[in-house]
Write an enzyme that holds these catalytic residues in place. Structure first.
Site, PDB file in Angstrom:
ATOM      1  CB  SER A 104      -0.910   0.027   1.221  1.00 12.99           C
ATOM      2  OG  SER A 104      -1.623   1.252   1.225  1.00 12.99           O
ATOM      3  CE  LYS A 147      -2.836  -2.601  -0.460  1.00 15.09           C
ATOM      4  NZ  LYS A 147      -3.665  -2.373  -1.557  1.00 15.09           N
ATOM      5  CG  HIS A 149      -4.693  -0.985   4.061  1.00 23.12           C
ATOM      6  ND1 HIS A 149      -4.942  -0.398   2.830  1.00 23.12           N
ATOM      7  CD2 HIS A 149      -3.859  -0.145   4.708  1.00 23.12           C
ATOM      8  CE1 HIS A 149      -4.280   0.743   2.762  1.00 23.12           C
ATOM      9  NE2 HIS A 149      -3.609   0.922   3.880  1.00 23.12           N
ATOM     10  CG  ASN A 150      -7.115  -1.621  -0.249  1.00 23.66           C
ATOM     11  OD1 ASN A 150      -6.122  -1.401   0.445  1.00 23.66           O
ATOM     12  ND2 ASN A 150      -7.032  -1.754  -1.558  1.00 23.66           N
ATOM     13  CD  GLU A 197      -7.251   3.203   0.505  1.00 22.27           C
ATOM     14  OE1 GLU A 197      -6.266   2.512   0.818  1.00 22.27           O
ATOM     15  OE2 GLU A 197      -7.560   3.432  -0.688  1.00 22.27           O
TER      16      GLU A 197
HETATM   17  P1  NAP Z   1      -1.407  -2.723 -13.923  1.00 22.48           P
HETATM   18  O1  NAP Z   1      -2.025  -1.968 -14.994  1.00 22.48           O
HETATM   19  O2  NAP Z   1      -2.324  -3.332 -12.981  1.00 22.48           O
HETATM   20  O3  NAP Z   1      -0.436  -3.855 -14.538  1.00 22.48           O
HETATM   21  C1  NAP Z   1       0.452  -3.538 -15.526  1.00 22.48           C
HETATM   22  C2  NAP Z   1       1.458  -4.651 -15.698  1.00 22.48           C
HETATM   23  O4  NAP Z   1       0.795  -5.920 -15.818  1.00 22.48           O
HETATM   24  C3  NAP Z   1       2.261  -4.460 -16.956  1.00 22.48           C
HETATM   25  O5  NAP Z   1       3.585  -4.780 -16.668  1.00 22.48           O
HETATM   26  C4  NAP Z   1       1.620  -5.457 -17.912  1.00 22.48           C
HETATM   27  O6  NAP Z   1       2.493  -5.887 -18.932  1.00 22.48           O
HETATM   28  C5  NAP Z   1       1.334  -6.590 -16.963  1.00 22.48           C
HETATM   29  N1  NAP Z   1       0.369  -7.541 -17.506  1.00 22.48           N
HETATM   30  C6  NAP Z   1      -0.941  -7.328 -17.729  1.00 22.48           C
HETATM   31  N2  NAP Z   1      -1.506  -8.456 -18.208  1.00 22.48           N
HETATM   32  C7  NAP Z   1      -0.519  -9.394 -18.276  1.00 22.48           C
HETATM   33  C8  NAP Z   1      -0.481 -10.748 -18.665  1.00 22.48           C
HETATM   34  N3  NAP Z   1      -1.581 -11.404 -19.083  1.00 22.48           N
HETATM   35  N4  NAP Z   1       0.703 -11.396 -18.595  1.00 22.48           N
HETATM   36  C9  NAP Z   1       1.815 -10.774 -18.166  1.00 22.48           C
HETATM   37  N5  NAP Z   1       1.835  -9.488 -17.775  1.00 22.48           N
HETATM   38  C10 NAP Z   1       0.679  -8.802 -17.826  1.00 22.48           C
HETATM   39  O7  NAP Z   1      -0.328  -1.817 -13.186  1.00 22.48           O
HETATM   40  P2  NAP Z   1      -0.123  -1.305 -11.735  1.00 22.48           P
HETATM   41  O8  NAP Z   1      -1.010  -0.135 -11.462  1.00 22.48           O
HETATM   42  O9  NAP Z   1       1.325  -1.146 -11.618  1.00 22.48           O
HETATM   43  O10 NAP Z   1      -0.649  -2.453 -10.736  1.00 22.48           O
HETATM   44  C11 NAP Z   1       0.051  -3.666 -10.523  1.00 22.48           C
HETATM   45  C12 NAP Z   1      -0.607  -4.380  -9.371  1.00 22.48           C
HETATM   46  O11 NAP Z   1      -0.463  -3.594  -8.181  1.00 22.48           O
HETATM   47  C13 NAP Z   1      -2.103  -4.610  -9.518  1.00 22.48           C
HETATM   48  O12 NAP Z   1      -2.459  -5.817  -8.905  1.00 22.48           O
HETATM   49  C14 NAP Z   1      -2.694  -3.460  -8.745  1.00 22.48           C
HETATM   50  O13 NAP Z   1      -4.010  -3.728  -8.310  1.00 22.48           O
HETATM   51  C15 NAP Z   1      -1.719  -3.363  -7.594  1.00 22.48           C
HETATM   52  N6  NAP Z   1      -1.662  -2.079  -6.887  1.00 22.48           N
HETATM   53  C16 NAP Z   1      -1.742  -0.924  -7.580  1.00 22.48           C
HETATM   54  C17 NAP Z   1      -1.667   0.290  -6.900  1.00 22.48           C
HETATM   55  C18 NAP Z   1      -1.726   1.594  -7.640  1.00 22.48           C
HETATM   56  O14 NAP Z   1      -1.797   2.627  -6.975  1.00 22.48           O
HETATM   57  N7  NAP Z   1      -1.650   1.583  -8.964  1.00 22.48           N
HETATM   58  C19 NAP Z   1      -1.496   0.291  -5.512  1.00 22.48           C
HETATM   59  C20 NAP Z   1      -1.366  -0.915  -4.828  1.00 22.48           C
HETATM   60  C21 NAP Z   1      -1.450  -2.098  -5.538  1.00 22.48           C
HETATM   61  P3  NAP Z   1       2.508  -5.146 -20.372  1.00 22.48           P
HETATM   62  O15 NAP Z   1       3.408  -3.973 -20.216  1.00 22.48           O
HETATM   63  O16 NAP Z   1       3.038  -6.172 -21.276  1.00 22.48           O
HETATM   64  O17 NAP Z   1       1.085  -4.762 -20.669  1.00 22.48           O
END
Ligand code: NAP
Length: 471
Positions: free
Chosen positions: A130, A184, A187-188, A191
């Protein structure tokens, strides 16, 4: 040649920042991404951190860069993508290695993935991260669950990159299986409740007291110096202060009043319901986002019933502050109670004091109150925050204010679903003799479900009169 301390798959917003954070802390990190060009871009833009980053668009080459026993963080879109990545990665790993899912997984998926790897010698950790983009880059709160032995492979790096509170890392191992992702999720949920109650108080200021966004911002800034001191109160003052460049209006007034949700708040309410734990304030926050999304219907509803009158609130700002504090304590009490019950059901032995500790910095709900919660839970085993001595005192001092604000909202026709449910939860929690004796009577009447008596042990049934109309 193997040289990276840890690997990271997925260079989205979170993954990229987490990788830079690892490198910044002096560890060598290897990266891989499905779209290989992102690996090249990442390496090209690493700047001063270049000596600590490496990577490849070929998964096997990426794995070969990792020191054994290998730790591989997966930070991709939650859901099926995680299963795809695990399926590709697994044949390339060996006994003693560990796969770490750092995305927002549904904890049921984590339990399944954990058990699928059980017996293979490859460990599995589900970690809740988080703090958003900033947290990932400079220190998130990290909630770890999964294989206790293989956790040690990654412990040093994960603790180093986490946020620190008085020098203590906001990263801890909380239990086996899906414990980290469950925590987590809750936590959300908390939140959501925290944010909704702040929005309700803003509604009282805006519609009930006729305050401008700048005036509201000033109040939140002051509150951030007191017991409500928290990241969410701090950012609230900044959001209310911001001016829209296009129109010159306060930005908050040009933002559409429809809240998005990605699912973790809803999961948290679902888990509470499944476990039979009352978490009405968290549920109320999820429902409030849902009704906010029904904008067309709300506008039509306002036409049908007439708009609520403006300027009818009577509470003062000190009372509002106290009410928000009481509501917040009730919401946290619910969240911790859900975790305590889940811990019992899953045999996790979740350390509530250490959970509060790792939420003190890095995460979205970080606050001064969490430090007090960690101390309160460290004194005993009572799971409900409302029974912890310091919080009993705080609730005694503040529930009157919550009552005044909820009553004021009702009379001023202002919705306050979370503050209202927090009050109802508190009143129900301290009501020694409730009213479900009547419910039990009704259940026995129509379904012969039976009831217990105060004066005798056992299950009883009453012969109720038949209401079948004579033929
Ligand atoms: P995201 O949009 O959720 O994920 C992007 C990444 O996932 C890219 O590297 C993408 O690769 C890869 N991906 C998507 N589909 C795939 C597949 N079928 N096979 C392999 N790779 C794949 O980006 P994010 O916001 O960084 O979130 C990542 C995780 O962290 C998620 O679970 C999200 O819920 C969690 N999270 C996010 C936040 C936030 O504030 N954003 C906070 C806490 C937790 P390509 O580049 O090839 O598309």
């Amino acid at each position: 040649m193997a040289q990276a301390d840890i690997g990271l798959i997925g260079l989205g917003v979170m993954g990229e920042n987490l990788a830079l954070n690892i490198a910044d802390n002096g560890y060598k990190v290897a990266v891989y991404n499905r779209t290989a060009s992102k690996v090249d871009e990442f390496l090209a833009n690493a700047g001063d951190l270049a000596p600590n980053v490496m990577g490849d668009g070929d998964l096997a080459k990426f794995v070969s860069m990792l020191k054994a026993p290998r730790s591989v963080i997966i930070m991709v879109k939650a859901g099926d993508p995680v299963d795809h990545v695990i399926a590709e990665l697994r044949p390339l790993l060996e006994k003693g290695d560990v796969i770490i899912d750092a995305g927002n997984a549904n904890y049921h998926d984590t339990v399944r993935r954990f058990s699928e790897l059980d017996g293979t010698g490859i460990g599995y950790l589900g970690i809740g991260v988080s703090g958003g983009e900033e947290g990932a880059r400079h220190g998130p709160s990290i909630m770890v669950g999964g294989s206790p032995k293989e956790w040690q492979n990654a412990e040093e790096v994960l603790k180093a990159i986490s946020a620190k509170f008085n020098g203590e890392p906001c990263c801890d191992y909380l239990g086996t299986g899906g414990a980290g992702h469950f925590v987590k999720t809750i936590h959300n949920g908390i939140e959501y409740a925290d944010m909704q109650m702040i929005a309700e108080v803003y509604g009282v200021m805006r519609d009930g007291l006729g305050m401008s966004p700048a005036e509201c911002a000033e109040v939140f800034r002051e509150w951030n110096q007191g017991p409500l001191d928290s990241y969410l109160i701090e950012i609230t003052s900044h959001v209310l202060d911001a001016v829209d460049e296009k129109t010159g209006k306060p930005l908050v007034e040009v933002i559409v009043d429809q809240a998005g949700q990605k699912g973790t708040g809803r999961w948290s309410a679902i888990e509470a319901l499944s476990l039979g734990v009352s978490a009405t304030t968290i549920e109320g926050a999820v429902a409030a986002r849902s009704i906010s999304a029904m904008r067309e219907e709300r506008i039509a509803g306002e036409k049908l019933y007439g708009a609520a009158p403006k300027g009818k609130a009577k509470v003062d700002l000190k009372t509002l502050e106290q009410a928000l504090l009481a509501g917040k304590i009730a919401a946290y009490a619910q969240g911790f109670a859900v975790m305590a019950k889940a811990s019992e059901e899953n045999g996790w032995n979740l350390p509530l004091d250490r959970i509060a500790k790792i939420w003190r910095a890095g995460c979205i709900i970080r606050s001064r109150l969490l430090d007090q919660m960690s101390q309160a839970f460290s004194h005993g085993t009572a799971a409900n925050l409302l029974t912890q001595p310091d919080f009993v005192e705080m609730m005694k001092d503040s529930h009157g204010a919550l009552r005044q604000v909820v009553a004021d909202c009702a009379m001023a026709e202002l919705p306050a679903p979370c503050l209202g449910s927090a009050l109802a939860y508190f009143d129900a929690y301290r009501q020694g003799r409730g009213t479900t004796n009547l419910t039990q009577g009704q259940r026995d009447f129509f379904g012969a479900h039976g009831f217990k008596r105060f004066d005798e042990e056992g299950d009883f049934h009453h012969e109720w009169p038949s209401l079948v109309a004579p033929q």
